[in-house]
Design an enzyme around this catalytic site. Structure first.
Site, PDB file in Angstrom:
ATOM      1  N   LEU A   1      12.141 -19.798  -5.031  1.00  0.00           N
ATOM      2  CA  LEU A   1      11.049 -19.008  -4.456  1.00  0.00           C
ATOM      3  C   LEU A   1       9.757 -19.168  -5.257  1.00  0.00           C
ATOM      4  CD1 LEU A   1      10.181 -16.588  -2.453  1.00  0.00           C
ATOM      5  CD2 LEU A   1      10.608 -15.131  -4.435  1.00  0.00           C
TER       6      LEU A   1
ATOM      7  N   HIS B   1       2.112   3.679  -9.097  1.00  0.00           N
ATOM      8  CA  HIS B   1       1.976   2.249  -9.423  1.00  0.00           C
ATOM      9  C   HIS B   1       3.185   1.770 -10.223  1.00  0.00           C
ATOM     10  CE1 HIS B   1      -1.917   2.376  -7.738  1.00  0.00           C
ATOM     11  NE2 HIS B   1      -2.496   3.055  -8.713  1.00  0.00           N
TER      12      HIS B   1
ATOM     13  N   ASP C   1       0.831  -1.211   0.000  1.00  0.00           N
ATOM     14  CA  ASP C   1       0.000   0.000   0.000  1.00  0.00           C
ATOM     15  C   ASP C   1       0.868   1.266   0.000  1.00  0.00           C
ATOM     16  OD1 ASP C   1      -2.377   1.407  -0.001  1.00  0.00           O
ATOM     17  OD2 ASP C   1      -2.589   1.355   2.181  1.00  0.00           O
TER      18      ASP C   1
HETATM   19  C1  V0D Z   1       0.425  -1.887  -8.769  1.00  0.00           C
HETATM   20  C2  V0D Z   1       2.294  -2.108  -6.363  1.00  0.00           C
HETATM   21  C3  V0D Z   1       3.654  -6.334 -10.518  1.00  0.00           C
HETATM   22  C4  V0D Z   1       0.838  -2.433  -6.274  1.00  0.00           C
HETATM   23  C5  V0D Z   1       3.054  -2.934  -7.337  1.00  0.00           C
HETATM   24  C6  V0D Z   1      -2.506  -6.179 -12.187  1.00  0.00           C
HETATM   25  C7  V0D Z   1      -0.089  -1.956  -7.368  1.00  0.00           C
HETATM   26  C8  V0D Z   1       2.762  -2.590  -8.767  1.00  0.00           C
HETATM   27  C9  V0D Z   1       2.570  -7.061 -10.984  1.00  0.00           C
HETATM   28  C10 V0D Z   1       2.573  -8.396 -11.568  1.00  0.00           C
HETATM   29  C11 V0D Z   1       1.035  -4.094  -9.781  1.00  0.00           C
HETATM   30  C12 V0D Z   1       1.458  -9.208 -11.504  1.00  0.00           C
HETATM   31  C13 V0D Z   1       1.465 -10.483 -12.065  1.00  0.00           C
HETATM   32  C14 V0D Z   1       2.608 -10.950 -12.656  1.00  0.00           C
HETATM   33  C15 V0D Z   1       3.735 -10.166 -12.726  1.00  0.00           C
HETATM   34  C16 V0D Z   1       3.706  -8.900 -12.186  1.00  0.00           C
HETATM   35  C17 V0D Z   1       1.466  -6.237 -10.749  1.00  0.00           C
HETATM   36  C18 V0D Z   1      -0.703  -5.497 -10.639  1.00  0.00           C
HETATM   37  C19 V0D Z   1      -0.302  -4.326 -10.045  1.00  0.00           C
HETATM   38  C20 V0D Z   1      -2.152  -5.725 -10.863  1.00  0.00           C
HETATM   39  F1  V0D Z   1       2.644 -12.200 -13.185  1.00  0.00           F
HETATM   40  N1  V0D Z   1       3.252  -5.168 -10.023  1.00  0.00           N
HETATM   41  N2  V0D Z   1       1.925  -5.080 -10.161  1.00  0.00           N
HETATM   42  N3  V0D Z   1       0.173  -6.457 -10.984  1.00  0.00           N
HETATM   43  N4  V0D Z   1       1.415  -2.899  -9.160  1.00  0.00           N
END
Ligand code: V0D
Length: 253
Positions: free
Chosen positions: A144, A50, A33
């Site tokens: 991991l 983000h 968060d």
């Molecule tokens: C946005 C902070 C990596 C939180 C981190 C679709 C909110 C960055 C992924 C990710 C998000 C997901 C699956 C995968 C590889 C990477 C990601 C989302 C949001 C939501 F196989 N960061 N990240 N997915 N944020």
């Protein structure tokens, strides 16, 4: 760095009731968060936070590999996130592809296996395709386990489980009497995963926000005021240290 069992990730092994000697948590879950606030503080749009959060994900994954954590579950997109403005949702749902384009080769060379929990089918095709590719590419890795909670909500997960249980009872695949907490766990998205040992929430709030309600029943919680894009290896190691201290105290009683 001696431990009784060098590698274990599943409930099956946990049932032997072994504890790693150095008290590194087996499974760490994180509520990442503070991304929007990180951007707003800099006069940037929320999406900039983000994007910055994506590189923090890679840093913490590397730190988890180094620290010998076995499972890392990251809350990336909740079922409540659909209420956000469409432009923000569209941006967020492109992040997995962006993340994987940059970091997948490094994850593969670090023997990381990628998995997801949540209502995967309801995601847009382009998101599903990018993530599914990474899941397939890494499925035989045994380092991991990097578990992304994608379109995840705990109440949805529990209702989904209850419906499936009723269905299996109807079909005589399950008897009412055999349903206990172990059986119930098998119907959750986290099927064969051991429960988190440590939950970290960054960004200063102290809520669960519908994250792993069932699985966190016995978990240690660690809250950090650091906003997710600023969360680094040293913050992560502090949380692991905090966890170790708590375990040591319990051990003494
Ligand atoms: C946005 C902070 C990596 C939180 C981190 C679709 C909110 C960055 C992924 C990710 C998000 C997901 C699956 C995968 C590889 C990477 C990601 C989302 C949001 C939501 F196989 N960061 N990240 N997915 N944020």
């Amino acid at each position: 760095m001696s431990r009784k069992i060098p590698f274990f990730t599943t409930k099956k092994n946990k049932e032997i009731d072994v504890e790693r000697v150095d008290n590194v948590p087996n499974h760490v879950a994180i509520i990442m968060d503070g991304n929007g606030r990180w951007a707003q503080k800099r006069g940037l749009p929320r999406i900039a936070g983000h994007k910055e959060g994506v590189s923090a994900v890679n840093k913490i994954v590397k730190a988890a590999v180094k620290a010998d954590v076995k499972i890392l579950t990251l809350y990336t997109f909740s079922t409540e996130n659909w209420k956000r403005p469409k432009s923000e949702i569209d941006f967020i749902l492109r992040l997995p592809k962006e993340f994987l384009h940059i970091y997948l080769p490094g994850l593969i060379s670090n023997n990381v296996r990628i998995n997801t929990i949540g209502d995967f089918d309801a995601l847009p095709d382009h998101t599903k395709e990018a993530v599914q590719y990474a899941v397939d590419k890494t499925k035989s890795n045994d380092g991991l386990l990097l578990n992304f909670a994608l379109n995840y909500g705990s109440r949805l997960e529990i209702i989904h489980a209850v419906k499936k249980i009723i269905h299996d009872i109807d079909e005589s695949k399950l008897s009412i009497d055999s349903l206990d907490d172990k059986q119930f766990s098998q119907y959750l998205f986290t099927t064969d995963l051991s429960d988190p040992d440590l939950l970290i929430r960054t960004g200063g709030e102290k809520r669960l926000s519908n994250f792993m309600l069932w699985q966190l029943a016995y978990t240690e919680f660690c809250f950090s005021d650091v906003l997710w894009p600023d969360f680094n290896e040293s913050n992560f190691l502090n949380a692991l240290e905090d966890y170790k201290q708590r375990k040591r105290r319990y051990g003494g009683i």
